[in-house]
Each structure stands twice: as C-alpha cells, then as structure tokens.
Design a protein around this motif. Structure first.
Motif, mmCIF file in Angstrom:
data_model
loop_
_atom_site.group_PDB
_atom_site.id
_atom_site.type_symbol
_atom_site.label_atom_id
_atom_site.label_comp_id
_atom_site.label_asym_id
_atom_site.label_seq_id
_atom_site.Cartn_x
_atom_site.Cartn_y
_atom_site.Cartn_z
ATOM 1 N N ALA A 1 0.677 -1.442 0.391
ATOM 2 C CA ALA A 1 -0.159 -0.069 0.045
ATOM 3 C C ALA A 1 1.093 1.597 -0.196
ATOM 4 C CB ALA A 1 -1.121 0.040 1.417
ATOM 5 N N ALA B 1 -4.523 2.188 -3.190
ATOM 6 C CA ALA B 1 -3.402 2.337 -2.146
ATOM 7 C C ALA B 1 -4.341 1.900 -1.326
ATOM 8 C CB ALA B 1 -2.223 3.817 -2.136
ATOM 9 N N THR C 1 -5.659 -1.178 -0.202
ATOM 10 C CA THR C 1 -4.639 -2.078 0.026
ATOM 11 C C THR C 1 -4.171 -2.326 1.541
ATOM 12 O OG1 THR C 1 -3.651 -1.802 -2.517
ATOM 13 C CG2 THR C 1 -2.671 -3.393 -1.344
#
Length: 277
Positions: free
Chosen positions: A174, A186, A189
C-alpha cells in the motif's frame, strides 16, 4: 549476564508493541548506556539491545541517535545472522531520510548473507520502498511481488522474523502504491488497523492517503509514534503526539511525491553516510 541483557531487550520489545507507550527512546538509551562492558560472552546480547534501541529511536524521529545505536549493533554482532535485523532497520531509516543509494547498498548486503526466504522478503520490501520513492514503478512492484512469493513456510527463518507476515507485506504494498501516486489502489490495499505500536505508522499512511483522496471522515487521529505523526501530518523534526488543535496544519491533500508521500522525510538527518560502513 547475557540473559539479563536479553531480558531488558525483551521488555523494550514488549513495550514497543503496546499502544499508547511514550518516551520509550529515553528508556532504550539508558538501558544501553547502563549495560555491562563488552565481553566475548555478552557481545551478541548487547548487539540485540543496541539494534532494538536503534529501531525505537528511529520510530521517535531521533535519527542521529538511531544511526549511532545501529552502528554499535553492527560492530557488536558476531555473525551475519545477528547483523541482519539491524541491516533491515538501517535500510528503512536511510529510505526514510532520503538516502536511497545507501539504502539499496544495505539491502544488497543483507540479501547476500541471509539464508531465510522470509528475511529475503523483507529486504525485497525495503528495495520496493526505495524504488517507489524514486518513481521506478516497475522495479518497485516487482520487488513487492518477490516478497509475496517468499512468504511460504521457511524453516530457516530466525525467531525475530515472526512479524514478517501478510499484514506487513500488504502495508508495504500500500505504501509503495501511494508513493507511486496510485492512491485509490493504495487505499484499498492497506491492512486493517491493529494495536501494535510499531505498526502505528501504517495507520498514519492510511490516514494520509485517504485524506489525499478526500475520503477521511471525522477528526484527524492522534499518534503516539513521532514517525507516525510525521508521516500523517508532514511535520518536520521530533514530533510530540498530542491532540490536534485549531492551529495545527491540515494534513496534505496533494498526491504523494518523493518528498510528500507516506514515506516522506527530510533528508540528511543521519550523522554520516552508511556507505562508509
């Protein structure tokens, strides 16, 4: 004697995992200063204590002191396996302060000596963070993929490598995506928050990324770790975590760049180049 030193090191690690702990760096410095003189029997234990102190001081944005303790840990370590955790920490610190070549040299040094695939995964993540800071997207993502592939069972992994898990890899992926400007990816994630103090910086990266996307609701969070606070709010120097006030600068909403992404920090805060080791 080594058992007593290792008991102090375990206490510091235990405190480092607890949420809300403050001022741990001062305790770590005092513990290392108060340790007994170096002997052949206790050098390894002292190396572990110095390395843990270096990590804690890094978290507290006391970069010169962190670097000095890391150098002490390397000097005291008696073999490559004992040096590995310090090399990992130093590579992260050098990336944090913008010394990317030094960070890659440390990664290469560590990769050349470790036999553990799980530890190699961690070095790959250090490499990925450097490449993401210098906007080398393909190299950064390949390094993350190598880390994922190395998370299989590893009977050569040292005991301290327990924290190298899927949560850790997701957090680094991320951060890499955010540094590359891929903020939406990101945001999706980042792993779920946990209460481990040393992962507070992950929550800070997530906050900064969501803020940049305009998707953070509610007041800014409060961070105990100065590195986490700096990551979240972009403040320079030694940050004291506290409740935000109306006079605090707002979190940046610009897309992360080499100087403004979740990894951003002011370069040049280490006392000497690591390349000289």
């Amino acid at each position: 004697m080594p058992a007593g030193i290792r008991a102090v090191t375990r206490l510091l690690l235990d405190l480092d995992a607890r949420p809300g702990v403050r001022g741990l760096g001062d305790l770590a410095v005092r513990a290392f200063r108060a340790a007994p003189p170096v002997t052949a029997a206790n050098a390894g234990a002292l190396a572990e204590l110095a390395g843990v102190a270096g990590w804690i001081l890094f978290e507290e944005e006391r970069q010169a002191e962190a670097h000095a303790h890391n150098l002490a840990a390397l000097a005291l370590a008696r073999d490559d396996d004992a040096r590995t955790p310090t090399l990992l920490n130093m590579a992260m610190q050098q990336t944090h302060v913008g010394r990317f070549r030094a960070a890659l040299d440390l990664v290469a040094r560590g990769e050349s000596t470790t036999r553990s695939t799980r530890v190699r995964a961690m070095f790959a993540l250090r490499r990925a963070r450097v490449h993401s800071r210098t906007r080398r997207q393909a190299e950064a993502l390949r390094a993350v993929d190598r880390a994922w592939a190395a998370l299989d069972d590893d009977d050569r992994a040292p005991p301290w490598a327990w924290w190298i898990d899927e949560t850790e890899v997701r957090a680094h992926r991320a951060a890499v995506l955010a540094n590359l400007g891929r903020l939406a990816e990101a945001a999706g994630t980042f792993p779920a928050d946990d209460d481990l103090r040393f992962r507070e910086v992950v929550r800070a990266m997530r906050f900064r990324t969501l803020s940049a996307l305009g998707r953070w609701d509610g007041p800014p969070p409060v961070f105990t770790s100065p590195r986490a606070a700096r990551t979240a709010f972009g403040r320079a120097g030694r940050v004291t975590a506290r409740e935000p006030t109306g006079h605090d600068p707002a979190p940046t909403r610009a897309a992360p760049t080499e100087r403004g992404g979740p990894d951003a920090a002011t370069p040049g805060t280490c006392p000497q180049p690591v390349d000289s080791l």
